[in-house]
Design an enzyme around this catalytic site. Structure first.
Site, mmCIF file in Angstrom:
data_model
loop_
_atom_site.group_PDB
_atom_site.id
_atom_site.type_symbol
_atom_site.label_atom_id
_atom_site.label_comp_id
_atom_site.label_asym_id
_atom_site.label_seq_id
_atom_site.Cartn_x
_atom_site.Cartn_y
_atom_site.Cartn_z
ATOM 1 N N CYS A 3 -12.115 2.562 13.709
ATOM 2 C CA CYS A 3 -13.527 2.246 13.651
ATOM 3 C C CYS A 3 -14.133 0.688 13.989
ATOM 4 O O CYS A 3 -14.855 0.195 14.002
ATOM 5 C CB CYS A 3 -13.983 2.246 11.982
ATOM 6 S SG CYS A 3 -13.272 1.126 10.992
ATOM 7 N N GLY A 50 -0.550 4.848 -1.004
ATOM 8 C CA GLY A 50 -1.530 5.662 -0.059
ATOM 9 C C GLY A 50 -0.789 6.647 0.807
ATOM 10 O O GLY A 50 0.361 6.797 0.940
ATOM 11 N N TRP A 100 -20.407 21.948 8.984
ATOM 12 C CA TRP A 100 -21.802 21.177 9.695
ATOM 13 C C TRP A 100 -21.920 21.195 11.154
ATOM 14 O O TRP A 100 -20.983 20.747 11.661
ATOM 15 C CB TRP A 100 -21.618 19.686 8.998
ATOM 16 C CG TRP A 100 -21.832 19.347 7.670
ATOM 17 C CD1 TRP A 100 -21.972 20.464 6.654
ATOM 18 C CD2 TRP A 100 -22.903 18.490 6.797
ATOM 19 N NE1 TRP A 100 -22.588 20.031 5.240
ATOM 20 C CE2 TRP A 100 -22.924 18.452 5.582
ATOM 21 C CE3 TRP A 100 -23.161 17.196 7.224
ATOM 22 C CZ2 TRP A 100 -23.637 17.839 4.892
ATOM 23 C CZ3 TRP A 100 -23.671 16.179 6.395
ATOM 24 C CH2 TRP A 100 -23.791 16.410 5.105
ATOM 25 N N SER A 145 -7.952 0.291 12.203
ATOM 26 C CA SER A 145 -8.607 1.617 12.095
ATOM 27 C C SER A 145 -9.408 1.859 13.453
ATOM 28 O O SER A 145 -9.849 0.669 13.993
ATOM 29 C CB SER A 145 -9.593 1.744 10.979
ATOM 30 O OG SER A 145 -10.452 2.738 11.211
ATOM 31 N N GLY A 153 0.903 -1.178 0.219
ATOM 32 C CA GLY A 153 0.022 0.039 -0.011
ATOM 33 C C GLY A 153 0.754 1.364 0.103
ATOM 34 O O GLY A 153 0.512 2.153 0.596
ATOM 35 N N GLY A 197 1.134 4.508 3.777
ATOM 36 C CA GLY A 197 2.174 3.623 2.981
ATOM 37 C C GLY A 197 3.327 4.770 2.537
ATOM 38 O O GLY A 197 4.627 4.236 2.843
#
Length: 312
Positions: free
Chosen positions: A110, A16, A203, A108, A13, A19
């Site tokens: 998440c 990215g 937002w 991650s 990777g 990476g």
């Protein structure tokens, strides 16, 4: 202490943001950096095994993944689950099969339950339901952690995992429809400054708290973990500091030199009120980040102006 000098290190990777940061950081370790070309599809077992059979890396860092925001996760759940499962399974199995000495898998934040206590400790994994908007990606990343644990238990492999917080820095994505909050704010403030606008709008209420880490700090933490850590449990990698989104927007505006107002749009959603990882385990090992957020934003803006970005 695992010595990286003289080792061949495969950064999966490398194109990215993460990476590329790893490649930059590893150049200071007297390592031989290996990368695979675009024709090596990491989702295909035969291609991955063929590459490993030829190159036989001493060290592997799994930074390759299919990534995207809420809309992409919701639109392409099969791809997010299948592609990421295949990438990590092929790399971990090939690393085992061809005698890789050490592997670091990157996940991650998440992976943690939607309602995990804050700050989120490593022990919170699998203690509750995931956030539905990114569960496909999260499940794949959890599987990657478990793969490393399984190969460690069954085969004695020195495979470890690290979970980064929200990242930013060189190579970030500035597409306003796909980017995360910090690069989006940088682009908004930059374009408002160029246009002579008197305000930008964010937002929500601006009160949600988020944690950010410069990608070069993450790369340094990864090298630190490769050298010093050999354990089954994954390790959180964060700054340990949080900032309200409204305050972040004000900071970005100040760094960029946008003097207009930063308005809030309370009709838009705030998202999770707080999302902070507990990086106490890593700090207890002796690592801490070195790039303060304001300095990191200034660096990121210079990269943005230089064109080292995606989506702008």
């Amino acid at each position: 202490m695992f010595d990286l000098s003289g080792k061949s290190v495969y950064v999966a990777g490398h194109r990215g943001m993460v990476g590329a940061a790893l490649v930059r950081r590893l150049k200071g370790e007297a390592s031989r950096i290996l990368i695979s070309d675009r024709c090596t599809d990491l989702r295909e077992q035969a291609a991955v095994r063929g590459w490993f059979a030829e190159h036989r890396p001493d060290v592997v860092v799994v930074a390759a993944a299919k990534v995207g925001g809420i809309l992409a996760n919701d639109s392409y759940p099969a791809e997010f689950l299948y592609d990421n499962l295949m990438i990590e399974a092929n790399l971990v199995e090939a690393a085992h099969r061809y005698g890789t000495e050490k592997l670091l898998f990157l996940g991650s934040s998440c992976i943690y339950p939607k309602m995990a206590p804050q700050p989120m400790r490593e022990e919170a994994l699998l203690t509750g339901p995931l956030e539905p908007t990114n569960e496909w990606y999260a499940i794949a990343k959890i599987a990657g952690i478990k793969l490393c644990q399984a190969y460690r238990r069954q085969y004695g492999r020195d495979f470890i995992s690290a979970m980064p917080t929200n990242l930013y820095g060189p190579g970030d994505n500035y597409d306003l429809e796909k980017s995360h909050v910090l690069p989006a704010l940088i682009r908004k403030a930059h374009e408002a400054k160029k246009a002579g606008a008197d305000s930008i709008t964010i937002w929500g209420s601006g009160t949600p708290l988020r944690e950010f880490l410069h990608v070069d700090d993450l790369a340094d933490a990864c090298v630190f973990l490769l050298k010093t850590y050999s354990g089954e449990e994954h390790v959180n990698v964060g700054s340990g500091k949080e900032i309200a989104i409204g305050d972040l927007a004000d900071m970005v505006a100040q760094v960029i030199g946008f003097n207009g107002m930063v308005k809030r749009d309370p009709t838009k959603p705030d998202g999770t009120p707080r999302k902070l990882m507990d990086s106490g385990r890593l700090q207890a090992m002796g690592w801490r980040p070195s790039i303060p957020l304001e300095d990191g934003i200034a660096r990121a803006y210079r990269d943005f102006l230089a064109g080292d970005v995606r989506g702008a």
